[in-house]
Design an enzyme around this catalytic site. Structure first.
Site, short mmCIF file in Angstrom:
data_model
loop_
_atom_site.label_atom_id
_atom_site.label_comp_id
_atom_site.label_asym_id
_atom_site.label_seq_id
_atom_site.Cartn_x
_atom_site.Cartn_y
_atom_site.Cartn_z
N THR A 1 -64.55 52.85 -12.27
CA THR A 1 -65.18 52.69 -13.58
C THR A 1 -66.37 51.74 -13.53
O THR A 1 -66.39 50.81 -12.69
CB THR A 1 -64.13 52.12 -14.57
OG1 THR A 1 -64.80 51.66 -15.74
CG2 THR A 1 -63.37 50.93 -13.99
N TYR B 1 -58.28 45.63 -16.62
CA TYR B 1 -58.50 47.04 -16.29
C TYR B 1 -59.55 47.18 -15.19
O TYR B 1 -59.31 47.80 -14.15
CB TYR B 1 -58.93 47.82 -17.55
CG TYR B 1 -59.46 49.19 -17.23
CD1 TYR B 1 -58.62 50.16 -16.70
CD2 TYR B 1 -60.81 49.51 -17.41
CE1 TYR B 1 -59.10 51.42 -16.37
CE2 TYR B 1 -61.30 50.76 -17.08
CZ TYR B 1 -60.44 51.71 -16.57
OH TYR B 1 -60.93 52.94 -16.22
#
Ligand code: UDP
Length: 339
Positions: free
Chosen positions: A123, A150
């Site tokens: 990501t 995350y």
């Protein structure tokens, strides 16, 4: 090839599975614990062509190893993960377990079973809060500095993958750092955009999903999180990428890894749109009005995140087909209307 897709019942994984089932002869095995993935999506995929489905959690090391062995898996495309940033702040251990530990487990199984290729969904959150960037994109050499668990759980997974490839020469990887993925299956029936699969994840927090829910009438209103950023209209700017173009990058990565070396690639269009522009586009393409309030900034939101995509275009020959914010919004809306 014998390809394992983890998280194949989820949003991005199902779009990759769809393209592989439609355009290749590879044997496909999907592994998903169906915690957020959808059984209905699997039924839709089955109507394209047969594949194997195994409902297990990635922490079941022995069973995952058995699946790899039984199906003679040579390529893994790994999507299964927890993906909600605010949740990762409240429950970091869930993210380090589901993302970093489970990825490590999967790689242990992969190495033990001579898997040759590993394609990983990372990501843009690994870049954290880029500074001194306005309209220029971030390239893959930009410093990684995640600002939430995350992003860190994905960056740690990247490192596990890279170190494994250094130690085991037959193990090659492609890591994709996704920018803002949106939209749904581009499928036309009688000239009408009719997505068969899309984003089913409950309680979504992503802008285009939320705007499409408002346009359909599932939500009464939405909010813009901050209009005092250092951007042309004061709202956050992001690089929105159609999920089918992203899926195509994964298909290209499979062939890329047969000949070429392991590498990390940004996946984005290299063009930014503000929150206001996205909401206007959604209203225009759907001809729907809905209430939009102003709200304070959301914690940890950077002003601008745009990819530099030179590397994926030149090294992987990736040519996006749906680089059009209106089409992204239209497909998200059409999917939302159908479910
Ligand atoms: N955003 C917003 N309202 C919403 C959801 C998102 O204003 O209901 C903004 C968010 O602050 C960011 C952009 O839209 O500037 C994209 O957010 P999203 O959650 O879709 O993706 P992120 O970039 O956070 O991964």
């Amino acid at each position: 090839m014998n390809i394992l897709i983890t998280g194949g019942a989820g949003y991005i994984g199902s779009h990759v599975a769809k393209q592989l089932l439609e355009t290749s002869k590879h044997n496909i095995t999907i592994l998903d614990n169906l915690s957020t993935g959808s059984a209905k999506t699997l039924d839709t995929l089955k109507s394209i062509r047969a594949f194997k489905f195994v409902q297990i959690d990635l922490n079941a090391f022995d069973t995952v190893c058995e699946v790899l062995k039984e199906n003679n898996i040579d390529t893994i495309i790994h999507f299964a993960a927890s993906i909600v940033v605010p949740e990762s702040v409240e429950n970091p251990l869930k993210y380090y377990m589901n993302n970093t530990v489970n990825t490590t487990n999967l790689i242990r199984c992969a190495v033990a079973n001579d898997v040759k290729r590993f394609i990983f969904s990372s990501t843009a959150a690994v870049y954290g809060e880029p500074v001194n960037l306005s309209e220029t994109g971030i390239d893959e050499s930009y410093e990684t500095s995640p600002i939430n668990p995350y992003g860190m759980s994905k960056l740690m997974s990247e490192r596990v993958i890279q170190d494994t490839a250094l130690a085991y020469k037959d193990f090659k990887y492609v890591i994709f750092r996704y920018f803002n993925v949106a939209g749904a299956d581009i499928n036309y029936i009688d000239g009408k955009l009719t997505p068969r699969i899309g984003q089913s994840f409950p309680n979504a927090t992503h802008l285009i999903k939320i705007a499409s829910e408002c346009a359909v009438g599932k939500r009464e209103k939405m909010a813009i999180f901050g209009d005092d950023f250092n951007t042309p209209d004061g709202t956050g700017v992001r690089d929105y990428l159609h999920v089918d173009d992203l899926a195509d990058a994964h298909i290209k990565a499979i062939d890329y890894l047969v000949e070429d070396d392991s590498d990390i690639f940004n996946a984005g269009y290299g063009k930014g749109y503000s929150v206001k522009e996205v909401i206007e586009t959604m209203k225009n393409v759907t001809c729907k009005e809905f209430q939009v309030d102003m709200a304070p900034r959301r914690a940890g939101d950077p002003a601008t995140l745009i990819s530099d995509n030179c590397k994926i275009k030149s090294k992987m020959n990736w040519t996006p087909k749906y680089e059009d914010l209106a089409l992204i919004c239209e497909s998200a809306y059409a999917w939302e209307e159908s479910v």
